[in-house]
Design a protein around this motif. Structure first.
Motif, PDB file in Angstrom:
ATOM      1  N   PHE A 113       0.804  -1.220   0.000  1.00  0.00           N
ATOM      2  CA  PHE A 113       0.000   0.000   0.000  1.00  0.00           C
ATOM      3  C   PHE A 113       0.843   1.279   0.000  1.00  0.00           C
ATOM      4  O   PHE A 113       0.316   2.365   0.223  1.00  0.00           O
ATOM      5  CB  PHE A 113      -0.969  -0.029   1.178  1.00  0.00           C
ATOM      6  N   ILE A 114       2.140   1.153  -0.279  1.00  0.00           N
ATOM      7  CA  ILE A 114       2.988   2.339  -0.405  1.00  0.00           C
ATOM      8  C   ILE A 114       2.527   3.199  -1.585  1.00  0.00           C
ATOM      9  O   ILE A 114       2.707   4.401  -1.596  1.00  0.00           O
ATOM     10  CB  ILE A 114       4.470   1.932  -0.526  1.00  0.00           C
ATOM     11  N   GLY A 115       1.896   2.595  -2.559  1.00  0.00           N
ATOM     12  CA  GLY A 115       1.356   3.355  -3.693  1.00  0.00           C
ATOM     13  C   GLY A 115       0.283   4.339  -3.282  1.00  0.00           C
ATOM     14  O   GLY A 115      -0.068   5.234  -4.048  1.00  0.00           O
ATOM     15  N   GLY A 116      -0.225   4.212  -2.062  1.00  0.00           N
ATOM     16  CA  GLY A 116      -1.217   5.169  -1.565  1.00  0.00           C
ATOM     17  C   GLY A 116      -0.633   6.550  -1.335  1.00  0.00           C
ATOM     18  O   GLY A 116      -1.350   7.552  -1.377  1.00  0.00           O
ATOM     19  N   ILE A 117       0.674   6.632  -1.114  1.00  0.00           N
ATOM     20  CA  ILE A 117       1.306   7.932  -0.867  1.00  0.00           C
ATOM     21  C   ILE A 117       1.189   8.849  -2.086  1.00  0.00           C
ATOM     22  O   ILE A 117       0.714   9.984  -1.960  1.00  0.00           O
ATOM     23  CB  ILE A 117       2.769   7.751  -0.408  1.00  0.00           C
ATOM     24  N   PRO A 118       1.579   8.408  -3.288  1.00  0.00           N
ATOM     25  CA  PRO A 118       1.371   9.308  -4.430  1.00  0.00           C
ATOM     26  C   PRO A 118      -0.112   9.539  -4.737  1.00  0.00           C
ATOM     27  O   PRO A 118      -0.479  10.585  -5.280  1.00  0.00           O
ATOM     28  CB  PRO A 118       2.075   8.613  -5.591  1.00  0.00           C
ATOM     29  N   MET A 119      -0.955   8.596  -4.368  1.00  0.00           N
ATOM     30  CA  MET A 119      -2.389   8.797  -4.595  1.00  0.00           C
ATOM     31  C   MET A 119      -2.904   9.936  -3.719  1.00  0.00           C
ATOM     32  O   MET A 119      -3.659  10.797  -4.190  1.00  0.00           O
ATOM     33  CB  MET A 119      -3.147   7.498  -4.330  1.00  0.00           C
TER      34      MET A 119
END
Length: 169
Positions: A113-119
C-alpha cells in the motif's frame, strides 16, 4: 490466462497512466512554447499575487496579467492530468502488487500500500489547482491600478521587489 479483478485493474491503471502521461506531455509542451510573464521569474510572486486576490487587494496591471495567466493555467483540463498521472501510477503499484499476490496466494503487507502515498499527494495537488481555478470570479472584480495613476514613478523593478518581499513574509 485469467487475469481476475486485480489483473484487469492493473491493465486499466496502466492504460490510464499512458493517457495521463500523454496529456501531461502536451500541457508542459504548450506551457514551454508560450512567452512567460516577467513576474514568473520572481521568487514568491506566485504566492504574493494569489494572496492579494484572496484578500481582494488592488493589483497592478502586471500583477493582474500574471494572476490571469495563473488562473487560466489552473483552469485548463490538461492541468488535472498531472495529479491524474500521479494517482494512476500509485494505483498501478497497489493493484499490481495485489495482482501478483493473488497469483502467489500471499497476503498484502505494508509495502503493498505504499502506492497510496502518491495517490494522496495527487489529491492534494488537484485540490490546490481547483482552489486557484476558483479565483477566476474574484479576479474579475478586483480593481486594477494602472501605472499612470500611481503616486510617484514606480518602476517595474520596484513593483517586482515589493512582490518578492511580500512573498518572503
Amino acid at each position: 490466462m485469467v487475469l481476475g479483478l486485480w489483473g484487469g485493474l492493473t491493465i486499466l491503471a496502466g492504460v490510464m497512466e499512458a493517457f495521463f502521461a500523454t496529456c501531461v506531455f502536451a500541457y508542459i509542451r504548450r506551457m514551454e512554447r508560450r512567452q512567460s510573464h516577467p513576474l514568473g521569474d520572481v521568487v514568491g510572486a506566485h504566492k504574493a499575487v494569489l494572496a492579494k486576490i484572496r484578500k481582494r487587494e488592488p493589483l497592478t496591471r502586471d500583477e493582474f496579467d500574471y494572476a490571469t495567466e495563473l488562473v487560466n493555467d489552473a483552469r485548463s483540463p490538461l492541468a488535472l492530468a498531472i495529479p491524474g498521472a500521479l494517482f494512476s501510477i500509485g494505483f498501478f503499484y497497489v493493484v499490481g502488487c495485489l495482482f501478483m499476490l493473488s497469483l502467489d496466494g500471499g497476503h498484502p503487507s505494508f509495502r503493498t500500500f505504499i502506492g497510496g502515498i502518491p495517490m494522496l499527494t495527487s489529491m492534494n495537488i488537484a485540490a490546490q489547482l481547483r482552489r486557484v481555478a476558483r479565483m477566476r470570479k474574484p479576479l474579475k472584480t478586483i480593481p486594477v491600478i494602472d501605472s499612470d495613476t500611481t503616486e510617484s514613478d514606480t518602476t517595474d523593478s520596484e513593483t517586482t521587489d515589493e512582490i518578492a518581499v511580500a512573498g518572503r513574509v
